[in-house]
Scaffold this active site. Structure first.
Site, PDB file in Angstrom:
ATOM      1  N   VAL A   1       0.861  -1.181   0.000  1.00 32.72           N
ATOM      2  CA  VAL A   1       0.000   0.000   0.000  1.00 32.72           C
ATOM      3  C   VAL A   1       0.895   1.228   0.000  1.00 32.72           C
ATOM      4  O   VAL A   1       1.772   1.372   0.854  1.00 32.72           O
ATOM      5  CB  VAL A   1      -0.930   0.019   1.241  1.00 32.72           C
ATOM      6  CG1 VAL A   1      -1.690   1.333   1.326  1.00 32.72           C
ATOM      7  CG2 VAL A   1      -1.898  -1.161   1.208  1.00 32.72           C
TER       8      VAL A   1
ATOM      9  N   ALA B   1       4.667   4.088   2.713  1.00 30.29           N
ATOM     10  CA  ALA B   1       4.114   2.848   2.152  1.00 30.29           C
ATOM     11  C   ALA B   1       4.344   1.714   3.138  1.00 30.29           C
ATOM     12  O   ALA B   1       5.099   1.865   4.102  1.00 30.29           O
ATOM     13  CB  ALA B   1       4.790   2.518   0.827  1.00 30.29           C
ATOM     14  N   LYS B   2       3.703   0.604   2.902  1.00 30.10           N
ATOM     15  CA  LYS B   2       3.987  -0.598   3.692  1.00 30.10           C
ATOM     16  C   LYS B   2       3.593  -1.803   2.872  1.00 30.10           C
ATOM     17  O   LYS B   2       2.681  -1.720   2.044  1.00 30.10           O
ATOM     18  CB  LYS B   2       3.162  -0.581   4.979  1.00 30.10           C
ATOM     19  CG  LYS B   2       3.713  -1.482   6.051  1.00 30.10           C
ATOM     20  CD  LYS B   2       4.850  -0.786   6.771  1.00 30.10           C
ATOM     21  CE  LYS B   2       5.356  -1.560   7.947  1.00 30.10           C
ATOM     22  NZ  LYS B   2       6.145  -0.662   8.820  1.00 30.10           N
ATOM     23  N   GLY B   3       4.283  -2.908   3.123  1.00 33.52           N
ATOM     24  CA  GLY B   3       3.945  -4.146   2.437  1.00 33.52           C
ATOM     25  C   GLY B   3       3.786  -5.252   3.440  1.00 33.52           C
ATOM     26  O   GLY B   3       4.227  -5.136   4.588  1.00 33.52           O
TER      27      GLY B   3
ATOM     28  N   ASP C   1      10.729  -5.172   8.275  1.00 36.81           N
ATOM     29  CA  ASP C   1       9.757  -4.933   9.345  1.00 36.81           C
ATOM     30  C   ASP C   1       9.629  -6.289  10.055  1.00 36.81           C
ATOM     31  O   ASP C   1      10.511  -7.138   9.907  1.00 36.81           O
ATOM     32  CB  ASP C   1       8.423  -4.439   8.755  1.00 36.81           C
ATOM     33  CG  ASP C   1       7.528  -3.801   9.795  1.00 36.81           C
ATOM     34  OD1 ASP C   1       7.770  -2.642  10.153  1.00 36.81           O
ATOM     35  OD2 ASP C   1       6.590  -4.464  10.291  1.00 36.81           O
TER      36      ASP C   1
END
Ligand code: GLU
Length: 423
Positions: free
Chosen positions: A68, A113-115, A154
């Site tokens: 995202v 953003a992050k995945g 992460d």
């Protein structure tokens, strides 16, 4: 202001709702106009992919992957990739927005953003993890890019995962692209100080807050929830500052020692045994008991939604420094504020990691590498400055440090959006 208030959190906690409540509150205080509010409310891009992977037993398993991009207003989007069984789209959306606010708070030129991939990395072999990561990178080839969107580690991912992403992306691009990802191993263009950076930022934030509260580190106790990269290094660096770390925890449970846990021993124990299970340096207590201990400082550095309306009232610490992303549900904010607890919010307290990710990206693009001393000095400066800015905003608006951090961040992203003219 006309925009609708988000629905209140009823029972099941959802990090996206917590993020939205804080965003709404800060926007209201800031007097943000409706169109900017609407533009910043939703992510720019949400990509979902299914990832077929051949497992070691020869069967194919299909995993769900997400990336995202919440905002790219301040620069290329930046944020980690999480491998965990609990990963879901709303969580990734919340984490992506937090990255936008985090980068804005510390003043680095990135969006957020992050995945995530819905998988259990603990039960997978290295080969399976490598195939999964390479398949994910191929699926995200049009999302990732050194000038577009830059992943990092992460929960459940590490420098090896980043090495696979860098390699797969470079193969697809036909050119070595170290700057497509940060948190890489040193030999592949990683930065000195990156592994320790989030914990170091937590330590610097704790020291800044303790100075405001006139607390003496030598007389203070601290409990740290979570003993992964962030928790263990925060505990070690806080111990080096003179605090007595009386409790630590991980998935196996929590460990309490009124005379202080020897953090080097705990780190060594985890290196040998993979978790704290069986650690003899403290008495076993529950994770809930750890949060409610009579300590001066509490560092939640594990998962989201650990401090909620159910236990906030029982917390005794004077200072909470959020090493994790979203450890406090928004329904607990008011209780903590009323109790007079100073909370250094996640988007400020754990921003040391992404700050050094920025340095890594800069070094990759320059092809010139810095000493650890330079990395730490510059990262400490960023963290101290960001703390002072947020503290000043909390006084100016008469709000908590959390609301102040959102105000600083939203103001920056909103004014940049206006200048650029993109909605
Ligand atoms: N995953 C880390 C965070 O939540 C680091 C992100 C990055 O370095 O891009 O801040």
């Amino acid at each position: 202001m006309k925009y609708k208030e988000p629905a209140p959190i009823v029972d099941k906690l959802n990090p996206l709702e917590s993020m939205m409540e804080r965003f709404h509150e800060a926007s209201r205080i800031l007097g943000l106009d409706e169109s900017t509010y609407e533009a910043l409310k939703s992510p720019e891009k949400s990509v979902m992919v299914s990832l077929p992977v051949t497992m070691d037993d020869g069967n194919t398993k299909v995993f769900e992957g997400f990336r995202v991009v919440h905002s790219s207003k301040l620069g290329p989007s930046k944020g980690g990739i999480r491998y965990a069984p609990s990963v879901h789209l709303d969580e990734v959306k919340a984490l992506a927005a937090w990255m936008t606010w985090k980068c804005a708070v510390v003043g680095i030129p990135y969006g957020g953003a992050k995945g995530g991939i819905n998988c259990d990395p603990r039960s997978m072999s290295q080969g399976e993890l490598e195939r999964l990561t390479r398949t994910f990178t191929t699926a995200m080839r049009d999302v990732f890019g050194p000038e577009r969107d830059i992943p990092a580690p992460d929960m459940g991912t590490n420098p090896q995962t980043m090495a696979w992403i860098m390699d797969e992306y470079s193969k697809l691009a036909g050119v070595a692209s170290p700057a497509v990802v940060t948190g890489k191993p040193l030999v592949l263009g990683g930065s000195l100080g990156r592994v320790e950076a989030t914990g170091r930022g937590v330590m610097v934030s704790t020291r800044s807050a303790m100075a405001k509260l006139k607390m003496n580190p030598g007389n203070s106790t601290c409990a740290v929830q979570g003993f992964g990269n962030v928790g263990s290094i925060s505990a070690k660096l806080l111990e080096m500052q003179g605090l007595s770390i009386t409790a630590i925890s991980d998935v196996s449970g929590a460990y309490y020692n009124k005379n202080g846990i020897n953090i080097d021993e705990a780190i060594e124990y985890v290196a040998q045994n993979k978790s704290l299970e069986g650690f003899k340096g403290g008495d076993i207590i529950t994770n809930d008991e750890l949060l409610e201990l009579d300590v001066d400082v509490l560092v939640p550095a594990a998962l989201e939604d650990q401090i909620t309306v159910k236990n906030a009232d029982k917390i005794k610490a004077k200072l909470i420094v959020e090493g994790a992303n979203g450890p406090t549900a928004s329904n607990a904010d008011k209780i903590l504020n009323e109790k007079g607890i100073l909370v250094v919010p996640d988007i400020l307290a754990n921003a040391g990691g992404v700050s050094v990710s920025y340095f890594e990206w800069v070094q990759n693009r320059l092809g010139y590498f810095w000493t650890e001393e330079r990395v730490n000095r510059r990262a400490d400066r960023i963290m101290k400055q960001a703390f002072d800015n947020v503290y000043a905003a909390s006084k100016k608006y008469k709000v908590s440090m959390r609301t102040a951090a959102y105000i600083v961040a939203i103001d920056k992203v909103a004014s940049t959006s206006k200048l650029r003219g993109i909605f």
